[in-house]
Write a protein that holds these residues in place. Structure first.
Motif, short mmCIF file in Angstrom:
data_model
loop_
_atom_site.label_atom_id
_atom_site.label_comp_id
_atom_site.label_asym_id
_atom_site.label_seq_id
_atom_site.Cartn_x
_atom_site.Cartn_y
_atom_site.Cartn_z
N LYS A 13 3.22 0.31 -6.11
CA LYS A 13 2.28 1.54 -5.48
C LYS A 13 2.87 2.07 -4.09
CE LYS A 13 -1.75 1.13 -8.07
NZ LYS A 13 -3.04 0.96 -8.21
N ASP A 14 3.80 1.29 -3.79
CA ASP A 14 4.09 1.53 -2.20
C ASP A 14 4.81 2.80 -1.78
OD1 ASP A 14 6.33 0.71 -3.67
OD2 ASP A 14 7.47 0.20 -2.08
N ARG A 20 -0.47 3.85 5.45
CA ARG A 20 -0.22 2.60 6.06
C ARG A 20 -0.67 2.66 7.44
NH1 ARG A 20 5.61 1.15 3.89
NH2 ARG A 20 4.70 1.09 1.61
N ALA A 62 0.68 -1.27 -0.13
CA ALA A 62 -0.06 0.08 0.13
C ALA A 62 1.00 1.31 -0.18
CB ALA A 62 -0.91 -0.04 1.06
N PRO A 63 0.38 2.37 -0.67
CA PRO A 63 1.06 3.58 -0.61
C PRO A 63 1.33 4.09 0.93
CG PRO A 63 -0.62 3.77 -2.18
CD PRO A 63 -0.89 2.44 -1.32
N ILE A 64 2.71 4.43 1.05
CA ILE A 64 3.13 4.91 2.47
C ILE A 64 2.13 5.76 3.15
CG2 ILE A 64 5.79 4.61 2.55
CD1 ILE A 64 5.68 7.34 1.00
N THR A 65 1.53 6.71 2.29
CA THR A 65 0.70 7.37 3.18
C THR A 65 -0.57 7.25 3.60
OG1 THR A 65 0.00 8.21 0.95
CG2 THR A 65 1.38 9.78 1.84
N HIS A 68 -5.59 2.19 -2.93
CA HIS A 68 -5.31 2.54 -4.29
C HIS A 68 -5.37 4.11 -4.60
CE1 HIS A 68 -4.71 -1.47 -6.11
NE2 HIS A 68 -5.79 -1.88 -5.48
N VAL A 69 -6.15 4.68 -4.07
CA VAL A 69 -6.15 6.14 -4.20
C VAL A 69 -6.01 6.73 -2.95
CG1 VAL A 69 -7.55 8.05 -5.37
CG2 VAL A 69 -7.89 5.75 -5.98
N PRO A 70 -4.83 7.21 -2.67
CA PRO A 70 -4.26 7.53 -1.09
C PRO A 70 -5.10 8.63 -0.65
CG PRO A 70 -2.42 7.13 -2.31
CD PRO A 70 -3.37 6.71 -3.20
N GLU A 71 -5.06 9.86 -1.38
CA GLU A 71 -5.93 10.98 -1.33
C GLU A 71 -7.34 10.67 -0.96
OE1 GLU A 71 -4.61 10.20 -3.96
OE2 GLU A 71 -5.51 11.32 -6.01
N LEU A 123 -7.04 9.32 2.50
CA LEU A 123 -6.84 10.23 3.54
C LEU A 123 -7.96 11.08 4.26
CD1 LEU A 123 -3.35 11.29 2.38
CD2 LEU A 123 -3.95 9.69 4.27
#
Ligand code: SF4
Lengths: 187, 264
Positions: free
Chosen positions: B227-228, A17, A12-15, A34-37, A40
């Motif tokens: 994607k990480d 986690r 997963a994107p770091i933002t 998949h869509v961090p923004e 968040l």
């Protein structure tokens, strides 16, 4: 089987986690990741709308399970049956919310029955909500409560459609709990 | 956070290096960043306080309009451009003359001092093309740097490479040696060093796939985007990924090492 990859914490994107308590998270989180923004901004809203607030967890879960049943969302119905058990709803109350018993036979409090009727009305496609039901809500509940209820139901319906469209899988642990507690698994 | 903003112009490449982070090759989807969008974002970058632009790929010179785009971006901010240095035929050299005197650093890959060693991980003929191109580019004159990406150099290999680079007219300060990073194709091939987020300098990097932590981040493995290190799928307005990155940076105890401190 989900139609998109459910991202593990390391994928997963770091933002995102911080939303993972372990290597895996709920399919809602691990798909929106998949869509961090979106995660968040969206998760704080979802958490506030669906979690305990000035409205009790019992009432929130009643609405969530009822709306999910009405929307035929197997993911949310199975998952929130388990959350309802954890929130202390009785076996019969859960069956009634799932449409497997008559609501009037199980629920005795007028205010709770009204809340279920409100959930049913909101979950009934685009059909208008009757003036008499709106008036009853105004009589029995504060404006802040009506806002919270309606957003909880609305957010549930949004997630119902999301989970159904993406075929999100139910946590196997939840399926085991359903079996053990004598609830059928909704498919 | 670095004050340089990176763009991946494209993902395709005329080469297919063994250690390529992006699994680039002539046959991969091109994923071209539209030049007008790059220029518009470069303007936003300048307004937000970025001080320079980095451009990489894929091979940027596969984009026919690259030089025009460079001029437009150079009107806004200084540019560092990474290239494999193999597409500098006569016509391209002529075209590049228009860039003389502009605030541009062009960085060319050259890993070893012999064709056998250099081309083993890159492509046959790569070495010859690069050592022919560098003097022509210096003559224009353009500011040329050499970047060597290596798994392991013996001291003899290192000496030989330093001598060659010096002979080509590149000062020591413009020769960058960095380790292969264990991502993308390098990961599939079991090459390179691991670089955790704590070691990668945050340098906002935009591709058609989104905004990423650093230019080492938007990598592909087995045909899938890793994607990480994705910051957001939204790249415009630029303030959107910048805000997310800035609010996140404070949580990361960043400690760069010499190989991960920056992409160049
Ligand atoms: S490392 Fe650079 S030159 Fe080699 S294939 Fe990748 S993008 Fe092309």
């Amino acid at each position: 089987m989900s139609i998109i990859t459910l991202l593990s914490k390391s994928q997963a994107p770091i933002t995102t986690r911080s939303f993972y308590a372990q290597e895996t998270a709920s399919p809602i989180i691990s798909s929106i990741a998949h869509v961090p923004e979106l995660l968040l901004k969206g998760m704080p809203f979802i958490g506030q709308a669906l979690g305990a607030s000035s409205v009790s967890l019992r009432m929130k879960e009643m609405m969530i399970l009822r709306a999910s049943t009405k929307l035929h969302c197997s993911y949310c119905t199975n998952t929130h049956t388990v959350v309802c058990i954890q929130a202390g709803l009785t076996h019969n109350e859960i069956l009634a919310l799932r449409g497997e018993k008559e609501v009037d036979e199980v629920f005795t409090e007028a205010k709770e029955k009204l809340l279920i009727a409100w959930t049913d009305a909101m979950s009934n496609g685009g059909n208008p909500i009757s003036t008499s039901l709106k008036e009853q809500m105004i009589q029995h509940y504060s404006e802040a409560e009506i806002v919270e209820f309606s957003l909880c139901i609305g957010a549930t319906i949004m997630l119902n459609r999301y989970a159904s469209a993406l075929s999100l899988p139910v946590d196997p642990d939840h399926l085991r709990i359903l079996n053990k507690q004598g609830f059928s698994i909704v498919s | 956070m670095s004050k340089r903003l990176w763009f991946y112009t494209n993902y395709h490449c005329n080469l297919a290096c063994t250690y390529c982070l992006t699994e680039s090759s002539p046959s991969v989807p091109k994923r071209i960043f539209q030049p007008e969008e790059m220029i518009s974002i470069a303007k936003q970058a300048s307004e937000l306080g970025f001080e320079s632009i980095g451009i990489t790929g894929g091979e940027p010179f596969l984009i026919p309009t690259l030089v025009d785009t460079l001029h437009s971006i150079l009107d806004i901010l200084p540019v560092t451009l990474l290239t494999n240095g193999t597409l500098f035929h006569k016509k391209r050299i002529e075209e590049l003359r228009s860039l003389a005197g502009r605030d541009l650093r062009m960085q060319i890959s050259l890993d070893y001092a012999t064709p056998q060693e250099n081309d083993a991980m890159r492509a046959r003929g790569n070495f010859e093309k690069v050592i022919q191109a560098i003097p022509l580019l210096l003559d224009i004159p353009l500011h040329i740097r050499v970047a060597s990406t290596i798994d392991q150099h013996t001291s003899q290999e290192e000496d030989a490479l330093n001598k060659l680079v010096h002979k080509l007219g590149i000062p020591k300060k413009d020769h960058i040696v960095r380790k292969i990073i264990h991502r993308g194709r390098a990961q599939s091939q079991g090459l390179g060093i691991n670089a955790s987020i704590e070691e990668l300098m945050p340098e906002l990097t935009l591709t058609v796939d989104g905004a990423f932590w650093s230019p080492f981040a938007p990598t592909y493995k087995d045909g899938r985007l890793q994607k990480d290190l994705l910051i957001s799928n939204t790249i415009q307005p630029l303030s959107a990924p910048v805000d997310i990155l800035l609010s996140f940076i404070a949580q990361i105890p960043y400690q760069a090492n010499e190989h991960t401190a920056g992409f160049v």
